[in-house]
Design a protein around this motif. Sequence first.
Motif, mmCIF file in Angstrom:
data_model
loop_
_atom_site.group_PDB
_atom_site.id
_atom_site.type_symbol
_atom_site.label_atom_id
_atom_site.label_comp_id
_atom_site.label_asym_id
_atom_site.label_seq_id
_atom_site.Cartn_x
_atom_site.Cartn_y
_atom_site.Cartn_z
ATOM 1 N N VAL A 34 0.863 -1.189 0.000
ATOM 2 C CA VAL A 34 0.000 0.000 0.000
ATOM 3 C C VAL A 34 0.894 1.232 0.000
ATOM 4 N N PRO A 35 0.413 2.358 -0.543
ATOM 5 C CA PRO A 35 1.233 3.576 -0.576
ATOM 6 C C PRO A 35 1.622 4.039 0.826
ATOM 7 N N ALA A 36 2.824 4.595 0.930
ATOM 8 C CA ALA A 36 3.322 5.058 2.219
ATOM 9 C C ALA A 36 2.575 6.278 2.723
ATOM 10 N N ASP A 37 2.046 7.075 1.808
ATOM 11 C CA ASP A 37 1.295 8.276 2.158
ATOM 12 C C ASP A 37 0.485 8.681 0.927
ATOM 13 N N PRO A 38 -0.404 9.682 1.028
ATOM 14 C CA PRO A 38 -1.280 10.017 -0.109
ATOM 15 C C PRO A 38 -0.554 10.377 -1.399
ATOM 16 N N GLY A 39 0.685 10.908 -1.319
ATOM 17 C CA GLY A 39 1.390 11.290 -2.541
ATOM 18 C C GLY A 39 2.331 10.242 -3.093
ATOM 19 N N ALA A 40 2.445 9.098 -2.408
ATOM 20 C CA ALA A 40 3.458 8.106 -2.784
ATOM 21 C C ALA A 40 3.205 7.488 -4.148
ATOM 22 N N ALA A 41 1.963 7.189 -4.472
ATOM 23 C CA ALA A 41 1.668 6.525 -5.744
ATOM 24 C C ALA A 41 2.005 7.423 -6.929
ATOM 25 N N ASP A 42 1.625 8.698 -6.847
ATOM 26 C CA ASP A 42 1.896 9.617 -7.946
ATOM 27 C C ASP A 42 3.391 9.887 -8.101
ATOM 28 N N GLU A 43 4.155 9.764 -7.021
ATOM 29 C CA GLU A 43 5.589 10.027 -7.070
ATOM 30 C C GLU A 43 6.407 8.737 -7.022
ATOM 31 N N PHE A 44 5.812 7.631 -7.424
ATOM 32 C CA PHE A 44 6.455 6.337 -7.263
ATOM 33 C C PHE A 44 7.859 6.305 -7.853
ATOM 34 N N TYR A 45 8.022 6.696 -9.108
ATOM 35 C CA TYR A 45 9.323 6.605 -9.765
ATOM 36 C C TYR A 45 10.298 7.645 -9.225
ATOM 37 N N LEU A 46 9.819 8.843 -8.929
ATOM 38 C CA LEU A 46 10.689 9.853 -8.342
ATOM 39 C C LEU A 46 11.236 9.370 -7.002
ATOM 40 N N ARG A 47 10.370 8.781 -6.180
ATOM 41 C CA ARG A 47 10.796 8.375 -4.843
ATOM 42 C C ARG A 47 11.714 7.159 -4.869
ATOM 43 N N THR A 48 11.503 6.245 -5.792
ATOM 44 C CA THR A 48 12.322 5.028 -5.813
ATOM 45 C C THR A 48 13.577 5.175 -6.659
ATOM 46 N N TRP A 49 13.644 6.176 -7.529
ATOM 47 C CA TRP A 49 14.806 6.363 -8.395
ATOM 48 C C TRP A 49 15.571 7.649 -8.120
ATOM 49 N N GLY A 50 14.863 8.728 -7.756
ATOM 50 C CA GLY A 50 15.498 10.041 -7.673
ATOM 51 C C GLY A 50 15.554 10.660 -6.301
#
Length: 443
Positions: A268-284
């Motif tokens: 499940v997403p870590a917080d409300p914005g996690a899904a939309d920022e998935f690639y930014l958070r895991t790569w950048g």
Amino acid sequence: MPPLDALIAELSEFIAIPSVSADPAHQGDVAAAAEWVAERVRRAGGAADVIPWGKRPLVIGEVRASHNADSAPTILCYGHFDVQPPDPLDLWSSPPFDLVDRDGWLYARGIADDKGQLYMLLKAAGLLAAAGELPVNLRIACDGEEEIGGHSIVDWVAADERGADAAIVFDSGMIERGVPAFNVAVRGLCYFHVTVRTGTRDLHSGMYGGASLNAMHALMQTLSAVLPRDGRVPEELRVGVVPPSDAEVAGWAALPAGRAEIAAAGSVPADPGAADEFYLRTWGEPSVDVHGVQGGSPVLQKTVIAVSAEANVSIRLVGDQDPAVITDAFETLLREAAPAGSELEITRLSAAPPGLIPSDARAIVLGLDAFEEVLGVRPLLIRSGGAIPLVSALASRGVATVLTGFSLNESNVHSPNERIPTSYLPLGIEAAAALYRHLADLG
């Protein structure tokens, strides 16, 4: 190409060696896996040595080009022959060190990470050499401690004077089935063990609860200082972050939706914005995760105030972040957050810097051509959320690395029932052979 059954039978020998680097009881198995790799290099007509290096061996070898070896390009091939622990064993559908072909998938610990993929590189080299068609000089450098963040291969690269014209690492995966990818950046890693002590012995919570400092509470308070808020780690841990370009972010928008990726992983997403920022958070973006906590009595009903608590915690690094700088900031945040009276011990178990590979490097372009030839589709250029110390070391020396692979999101890497599609075993061998042929143009 040999029959699929023959490939599976040969790879089964490698898989059957339980080379779990994290478990000292398997130190002999790690050595046996090293010898297996060295023997495959020798069978390809090359030379290879198992070199003691610290606590675990390296395999260093070479297979010379079939023709004009003195003028042929030199390509460094890396893979690791250690694997993650297989537990929990009761969640496996078949024994983890038995390679099983079931319903179109190959199941086994290490089939995706990284024995199966290393085998693809070795087998392709052997087949081309046997046919007298290997067009490049291959240097083989493999380690048995990647899964525990070991630095022996990085130390070897630092000491190596020969270098290479390019490198190949099959230790990654596709975006989804039929959509290959080349990783042009990897995150770095700092991994810590944190211990908090609050007294000399456990106490009765009825007699001392609310008055005596609880080590479990102290640990939670201490760790809270480095945990992310809304997907961003504290500013002190962001030194050296390099934001991705607009072009990169635009390309990521064409990838599968982050919400679907998280759901497919059973999370499940870590917080409300996690899904939309998935690639930014895991790569950048840098990320902090607590990997395990121990203390008190988490299973049996026992009303004690724990005197000791410990945890493993890490931070992933990106861009130009320096592990030494981030380590100092990480430790400072923890010590400032620890409650008065507690004793805090912090041990950094491993560290690796991030790495960036120019996406327009000649080796990358040739690699893209090779994969398109075999797979019928040009790989996407993405970043990797994982840390591969060798890639970072090579990037710092200007050696462009083709970092790719044949695992999928549903390959259960680091989990029970690790797997890759059965058809990807011969496909990976064909792709490796095509890489060797195309990289000959570097000469």
